[in-house]
Scaffold this motif. Structure first.
Motif, PDB file in Angstrom:
ATOM      1  N   VAL A   1     -14.535  38.924 -94.665  1.00  0.00           N
ATOM      2  CA  VAL A   1     -13.609  38.067 -95.397  1.00  0.00           C
ATOM      3  C   VAL A   1     -12.484  37.666 -94.454  1.00  0.00           C
ATOM      4  N   LEU A   2     -11.989  36.466 -94.657  1.00  0.00           N
ATOM      5  CA  LEU A   2     -10.792  36.000 -93.958  1.00  0.00           C
ATOM      6  C   LEU A   2      -9.727  35.773 -95.006  1.00  0.00           C
ATOM      7  N   ALA A   3      -8.582  36.461 -94.855  1.00  0.00           N
ATOM      8  CA  ALA A   3      -7.545  36.445 -95.886  1.00  0.00           C
ATOM      9  C   ALA A   3      -6.200  36.046 -95.304  1.00  0.00           C
ATOM     10  N   ASP A   4      -5.383  35.476 -96.158  1.00  0.00           N
ATOM     11  CA  ASP A   4      -4.009  35.140 -95.808  1.00  0.00           C
ATOM     12  C   ASP A   4      -3.215  36.440 -95.717  1.00  0.00           C
ATOM     13  N   ALA A   5      -2.599  36.689 -94.578  1.00  0.00           N
ATOM     14  CA  ALA A   5      -1.853  37.931 -94.398  1.00  0.00           C
ATOM     15  C   ALA A   5      -0.640  38.007 -95.310  1.00  0.00           C
ATOM     16  N   ALA A   6      -0.146  36.890 -95.768  1.00  0.00           N
ATOM     17  CA  ALA A   6       1.058  36.889 -96.596  1.00  0.00           C
ATOM     18  C   ALA A   6       0.801  37.388 -98.004  1.00  0.00           C
ATOM     19  N   ASN A   7      -0.357  37.032 -98.590  1.00  0.00           N
ATOM     20  CA  ASN A   7      -0.592  37.352 -99.997  1.00  0.00           C
ATOM     21  C   ASN A   7      -1.988  37.895-100.297  1.00  0.00           C
ATOM     22  N   GLY A   8      -2.832  37.999 -99.289  1.00  0.00           N
ATOM     23  CA  GLY A   8      -4.165  38.552 -99.483  1.00  0.00           C
ATOM     24  C   GLY A   8      -5.193  37.593-100.028  1.00  0.00           C
ATOM     25  N   ARG A   9      -4.808  36.348-100.254  1.00  0.00           N
ATOM     26  CA  ARG A   9      -5.767  35.375-100.795  1.00  0.00           C
ATOM     27  C   ARG A   9      -6.917  35.174 -99.815  1.00  0.00           C
ATOM     28  N   VAL A  10      -8.150  35.324-100.318  1.00  0.00           N
ATOM     29  CA  VAL A  10      -9.330  35.184 -99.473  1.00  0.00           C
ATOM     30  C   VAL A  10      -9.695  33.705 -99.361  1.00  0.00           C
ATOM     31  N   LEU A  11      -9.732  33.224 -98.133  1.00  0.00           N
ATOM     32  CA  LEU A  11     -10.056  31.824 -97.893  1.00  0.00           C
ATOM     33  C   LEU A  11     -11.546  31.611 -97.657  1.00  0.00           C
ATOM     34  N   ALA A  12     -12.207  32.640 -97.111  1.00  0.00           N
ATOM     35  CA  ALA A  12     -13.636  32.486 -96.805  1.00  0.00           C
ATOM     36  C   ALA A  12     -14.277  33.857 -96.753  1.00  0.00           C
ATOM     37  N   GLU A  13     -15.553  33.908 -97.094  1.00  0.00           N
ATOM     38  CA  GLU A  13     -16.323  35.137 -96.952  1.00  0.00           C
ATOM     39  C   GLU A  13     -17.747  34.804 -96.578  1.00  0.00           C
ATOM     40  N   SER A  14     -18.391  35.748 -95.909  1.00  0.00           N
ATOM     41  CA  SER A  14     -19.764  35.555 -95.451  1.00  0.00           C
ATOM     42  C   SER A  14     -20.483  36.897 -95.470  1.00  0.00           C
ATOM     43  N   ALA A  15     -21.760  36.880 -95.816  1.00  0.00           N
ATOM     44  CA  ALA A  15     -22.550  38.103 -95.869  1.00  0.00           C
ATOM     45  C   ALA A  15     -23.900  37.879 -95.210  1.00  0.00           C
TER      46      ALA A  15
END
Length: 548
Positions: free
Chosen positions: A19-33
């Protein structure tokens, strides 16, 4: 100020996800499996049959998943590479990798490509049980205090039994290995070029303690003579605390991942342990159930108590400043998957339903059954018992079958058995002086299966707070990536600050039904009698079956 982002990668038993998340609020911008291309290697390797209880994997799968999932989330998110300040990862553990002086897995070398002991020994590799038994005897005689911290048991899944197995069964592999690394440490070394051992893996799986270190040299040598000096040679990486920055990406890996060499890499973690901050838990005596193929039960407390049959109580092992307790069940979702694949008749759903659809049909039909209606009780030992009996030779049981029993009755009974097993673990914690004040859950089962979570609430008689995080371990690893980056780079001073800012705490709450709890209380009494009979009083019955 420019935005800052972090990446977390969670390597499970069968697949990895990033997952790639915004460090400020934890919002996940993208994920891959991505699934591991070779999966679990348990029956044969290079056309040769493997011994019983082997569970291997190809280290190339981990490196491929790392490269493809991380590069995918960077590309999908559209963030600039220089905006990604940190990266953290977690892996099932102990998942052991023998490497040469260059950090190359021995299985990559032509001379060892068909040698099973050169491959990754997965956490659920249980063939090292004789060495675990021997190590327990040695600790009982020479270091009982250390043994107490691990619930008075030693697992075949841990570091030293696996090392002794390799030394005994494949001395050529043991001799050729320059180092043995737990998979999280192998991956962070690959990414940074720096060899370290995470305090989490070393503590829970390597019997390491921040005050006394690893067990005494003479004790390790007594386990197997070839292990003499192993701490100074093949386990010589320094142990680093959670939240540490191991280093920064090498140029090679920065190019592979689409990142920069300024991306900080956090010390590796264990998947269950990193989930605690991942779901936003910072309070003491709250138990988190991480529910998937297996279930881990994680709890932190300011107090240290000795709890028999658990997997360890380690200072700073989960969160800094607290003792981390680990227990768990080695077969939860796996048991339901086994039933669907092997025991559901073809006519049940018209003969055309796939495995996923069958789970849905069974769940829907099982939801129509009242507690106790099937008159079935199961024992949840389809892959042995991890806590509190610590016996890999125990096997599953289903009691009460009649000619009226249906597949959905069995399916529900198997769900209930895992809830009974968790109730037994919680009861044991509290009998040992460790109160469990609140229950949380995360993982695929907790998010996808409302029936199962309601059954758990009814069996346990407690509210359960289910995290909305679909990828809690990966999110927790991303938080550690933010802590490794540090405040000066746009991250955080520690994991507590990262979790407070980044966790999604919009929990779904399951409340127990008092009437259902009353029925399950009676059924739990029957489960307990069966548990004690087959697991304690007459455990030799199942052990004898396992020996064939």
């Amino acid at each position: 100020m420019d935005s800052r982002y972090v990446i977390g990668i969670d390597f499970g038993t069968l697949s990895g996800r990033a997952v790639l998340a915004d460090a400020a609020n934890g919002r996940v911008l993208a994920e891959s499996a991505m699934d591991y291309p070779h999966g679990v290697i348990s029956t044969e390797l290079s056309g040769k049959k493997l011994p019983k209880d082997f569970a291997l994997e190809d280290p190339a799968d981990y490196l491929e998943v790392l490269e493809k999932t991380v590069s995918a989330v960077v590309k999908e998110s559209g963030v600039r590479p220089e905006e990604v300040i940190g990266l953290g990862l977690d892996v099932t553990s102990c998942t052991l990798v023998p490497v040469d002086e260059n950090g190359t897995p021995l299985s990559f070398l032509p001379e060892f490509s068909d040698n099973p002991h050169a491959y990754v020994k997965l956490w659920k590799h249980h063939a090292a049980q004789p060495y675990a038994d021997r190590l327990k005897e040695l600790l009982e005689k020479n270091d009982p205090e250390r043994l107490h911290r691990y619930g008075d048991h030693i697992s075949s899944e841990w570091l030293f039994p696996k090392l002794a197995e390799i030394a005994e069964k494949a001395p050529e592999i043991y001799a050729a290995a320059d180092r043995f690394l737990d998979m999280p440490d192998f991956l962070t070394a690959s990414l940074t070029g720096n060899f370290t051992a995470s305090a989490c893996g070393a503590g829970y799986k390597g019997l390491w303690d921040p005050e006394t270190g690893y067990p005494d040299r003479d004790l390790i040598t007594a386990l197997h003579p070839a292990l003499d000096g192993v701490l100074e040679t093949k386990l010589r990486a320094p142990v680093v605390p959670l939240g540490s920055r191991v280093g920064y990406l090498t140029g090679e890996w920065a190019a592979k991942l689409g990142l920069t060499r300024n991306t900080a890499v956090a010390a590796g973690n264990v998947d269950a342990h990193v989930s605690v901050p991942g779901v936003g838990i910072a309070e003491s005596n709250a138990l988190l159930m991480i529910m998937g193929t297996s279930t881990c039960a994680m709890l932190v407390s300011p107090e240290c108590s000795m709890v028999s049959g658990i997997c360890g109580v380690i200072p700073d092992g989960i969160l800094p400043g607290q003792y981390g307790y680990e227990a768990g069940q080695p077969c939860v979702g796996d048991a339901l998957g086994w039933f669907v694949r092997n025991a559901v008749p073809g006519w049940y759903a018209g003969g055309e339903a796939g495995e996923g659809e069958l789970h849905g049909i069974l769940t829907e039909r099982a939801s129509r059954l009242a507690p106790g209606e099937s008159r079935l009780i199961a024992l949840d030992w389809w892959n042995g018992n991890r806590s509190i009996l610590d016996n890999a030779a125990l096997s599953g049981a289903l009691v009460g079958l009649t000619l009226r029993t249906t597949p959905e009755m069995i399916y529900r009974a198997m769900i209930e058995s895992t809830a009974f097993g968790m109730r037994r673990i919680i009861r044991h914690y509290e009998e040992s002086g460790v109160p469990v004040r609140k229950l949380y859950a995360c993982g695929g089962i907790s998010v996808k299966n409302a029936l199962m979570m309601q059954i758990y609430a009814d069996v346990l008689g407690r509210e359960i707070y289910v995290s909305p995080e679909k990828q809690a371990p990966a999110k927790g690893s991303a938080m550690y990536g933010a802590a490794a980056a540090g405040e000066s780079a746009g991250g955080y001073r520690d994991i507590y600050a990262a979790a407070q800012a980044m966790a999604d705490t919009t929990y779904r709450i399951y409340t127990p039904d008092p009437e259902n709890y009353g029925v399950y209380d009676r059924l739990y009494g029957i489960y307990t009698r069966l548990h004690d009979h087959f697991g304690i009083e007459e455990r030799s019955l199942m052990e004898e079956l396992h020996s064939f």
